[in-house]
Design a protein around this motif. Structure first.
Motif, PDB file in Angstrom:
ATOM      1  N   GLY A  98       6.533   1.218  -9.192  1.00 56.28           N
ATOM      2  CA  GLY A  98       5.520   2.281  -9.717  1.00 56.28           C
ATOM      3  C   GLY A  98       5.923   2.241 -11.026  1.00 56.28           C
ATOM      4  N   HIS A  99       4.951   2.413 -11.985  1.00 57.46           N
ATOM      5  CA  HIS A  99       4.854   2.540 -13.408  1.00 57.46           C
ATOM      6  C   HIS A  99       4.931   4.079 -14.009  1.00 57.46           C
ATOM      7  N   PRO A 100       5.619   4.024 -14.968  1.00 56.89           N
ATOM      8  CA  PRO A 100       5.886   5.656 -15.491  1.00 56.89           C
ATOM      9  C   PRO A 100       4.556   6.421 -15.606  1.00 56.89           C
ATOM     10  N   ALA A 101       3.550   5.693 -15.947  1.00 55.06           N
ATOM     11  CA  ALA A 101       2.372   6.362 -16.161  1.00 55.06           C
ATOM     12  C   ALA A 101       1.656   6.948 -14.884  1.00 55.06           C
ATOM     13  N   ASP A 102       2.070   6.143 -13.693  1.00 55.18           N
ATOM     14  CA  ASP A 102       1.705   6.534 -12.481  1.00 55.18           C
ATOM     15  C   ASP A 102       2.030   8.224 -12.067  1.00 55.18           C
ATOM     16  N   ALA A 103       3.114   8.626 -12.974  1.00 50.96           N
ATOM     17  CA  ALA A 103       3.650   9.734 -12.565  1.00 50.96           C
ATOM     18  C   ALA A 103       3.006  11.139 -13.258  1.00 50.96           C
ATOM     19  N   ALA A 104       2.237  10.491 -14.099  1.00 54.50           N
ATOM     20  CA  ALA A 104       1.531  11.613 -15.020  1.00 54.50           C
ATOM     21  C   ALA A 104       0.675  12.975 -14.381  1.00 54.50           C
ATOM     22  N   ALA A 105      -0.139  12.436 -12.931  1.00 55.04           N
ATOM     23  CA  ALA A 105      -0.829  13.280 -12.476  1.00 55.04           C
ATOM     24  C   ALA A 105       0.028  14.194 -11.441  1.00 55.04           C
ATOM     25  N   TRP A 106       1.351  13.601 -11.097  1.00 59.60           N
ATOM     26  CA  TRP A 106       2.240  14.369 -10.714  1.00 59.60           C
ATOM     27  C   TRP A 106       3.006  15.368 -11.413  1.00 59.60           C
ATOM     28  N   LEU A 107       3.114  15.237 -12.785  1.00 60.12           N
ATOM     29  CA  LEU A 107       3.567  16.284 -13.642  1.00 60.12           C
ATOM     30  C   LEU A 107       2.575  17.488 -13.846  1.00 60.12           C
ATOM     31  N   ASP A 152       0.953  -1.249  -0.061  1.00 58.23           N
ATOM     32  CA  ASP A 152       0.104  -0.026   0.069  1.00 58.23           C
ATOM     33  C   ASP A 152       1.096   1.174  -0.055  1.00 58.23           C
ATOM     34  N   ALA A 153       2.241   0.974  -0.382  1.00 55.46           N
ATOM     35  CA  ALA A 153       2.957   2.417  -0.427  1.00 55.46           C
ATOM     36  C   ALA A 153       2.554   2.960  -1.745  1.00 55.46           C
ATOM     37  N   PRO A 154       2.876   4.412  -1.899  1.00 58.22           N
ATOM     38  CA  PRO A 154       2.604   5.170  -2.986  1.00 58.22           C
ATOM     39  C   PRO A 154       3.635   4.587  -3.849  1.00 58.22           C
ATOM     40  N   PRO A 155       3.170   4.654  -5.337  1.00 59.73           N
ATOM     41  CA  PRO A 155       3.980   4.197  -6.384  1.00 59.73           C
ATOM     42  C   PRO A 155       4.858   5.369  -6.815  1.00 59.73           C
ATOM     43  N   VAL A 156       4.440   6.575  -6.243  1.00 58.59           N
ATOM     44  CA  VAL A 156       5.306   7.659  -6.598  1.00 58.59           C
ATOM     45  C   VAL A 156       5.456   8.598  -5.441  1.00 58.59           C
TER      46      VAL A 156
END
Length: 232
Positions: free
Chosen positions: A74-83, A16-20
């Motif tokens: 974490g998957h690269p797509a997981d970072a989209a909403a952080w960008l 349950d740790a964050p992917p990003v």
């Protein structure tokens, strides 16, 4: 390894740790691992550098990392909403992952809501250390048109906001018809449309106002048939 570092790694490895992870999140995790005592910034920086060297943290950009301590990194797509806040992964990325698009791209593509009363989000391509991202703007009323269960993947497969394949195609059709976008219509020959839920596709097209564009894609015109016959 110091006790707080061991506790920190165990916490980041939980399912349950964050992917990003941002540096601020890492600082909070480290403080918890140290029983509430603040970890000095220099110590945290040293630990982060070590984790990056061991490929347990994958840098996206300054202060942003994919969590690879987990068994499911974490998957690269997981970072989209952080960008880009509120970004929804869509278009070629979703269609390619679903097997609908025969020529997928490596660029992670996402759509971002645009509000008339707010400053426009930064759109276009962004290079990161985990690959290229491309962000397209869509009016919020179009982005959120339709029932959530029709337009969003709501299961546990993904850990980011992601369009269904049907919604990804509708987003593409909307952008192709928009005078504010340079996107061209999706290539019919590169799409396996039989993999899509047709009733869902029709509902989403009607909600977004692109039913004519969808029908043109699904039903070849007489001119298209002539070209195909000649080519054959």
């Amino acid at each position: 390894m110091k006790p707080w570092q061991l506790h920190l790694q165990r916490a980041l490895a939980r399912t349950d740790a964050p992917p990003v992870l941002t540096r601020d999140l890492l600082s909070r995790f480290a403080r918890t691992a140290r029983d509430g005592e603040l970890v000095p910034p220099s110590s945290l920086t040293h630990w982060i550098r070590g984790a990056v060297a061991e490929e347990r943290l994958r840098p996206v950009q300054r202060g942003l990392y994919l969590n690879a301590f987990r068994a499911r990194p974490g998957h690269p797509a997981d970072a989209a909403a952080w960008l880009r806040p509120e970004a929804v992964v869509s278009l070629n990325t979703v269609l390619g992952d679903a097997g609908v698009l025969n020529n997928p791209v490596r660029t992670t593509m996402a759509v971002v809501p645009m509000d008339a009363a707010a400053p426009p989000p930064k759109l276009g391509r962004q290079t990161t250390r985990i690959g290229m991202f491309q962000f397209h703007g869509i009016p919020r009323r179009i982005l959120e048109a339709g029932n959530p269960e029709d337009r969003l993947e709501l299961g546990d497969t993904w850990e980011h906001a992601r369009a269904t394949p049907e919604k990804a195609l509708i987003d593409w059709l909307y952008l192709a018809a928009s005078p504010h976008s340079r996107r061209t219509p999706p290539p019919r020959d590169d799409l396996d449309l039989d993999l899509l839920d047709r009733p869902r596709l029709q509902r989403l097209a009607q909600a977004a106002g692109v039913s004519d564009s969808l029908n043109h894609l699904l039903i070849p015109t007489a001119a298209d048939s002539t070209v195909q016959a000649y080519s054959g």
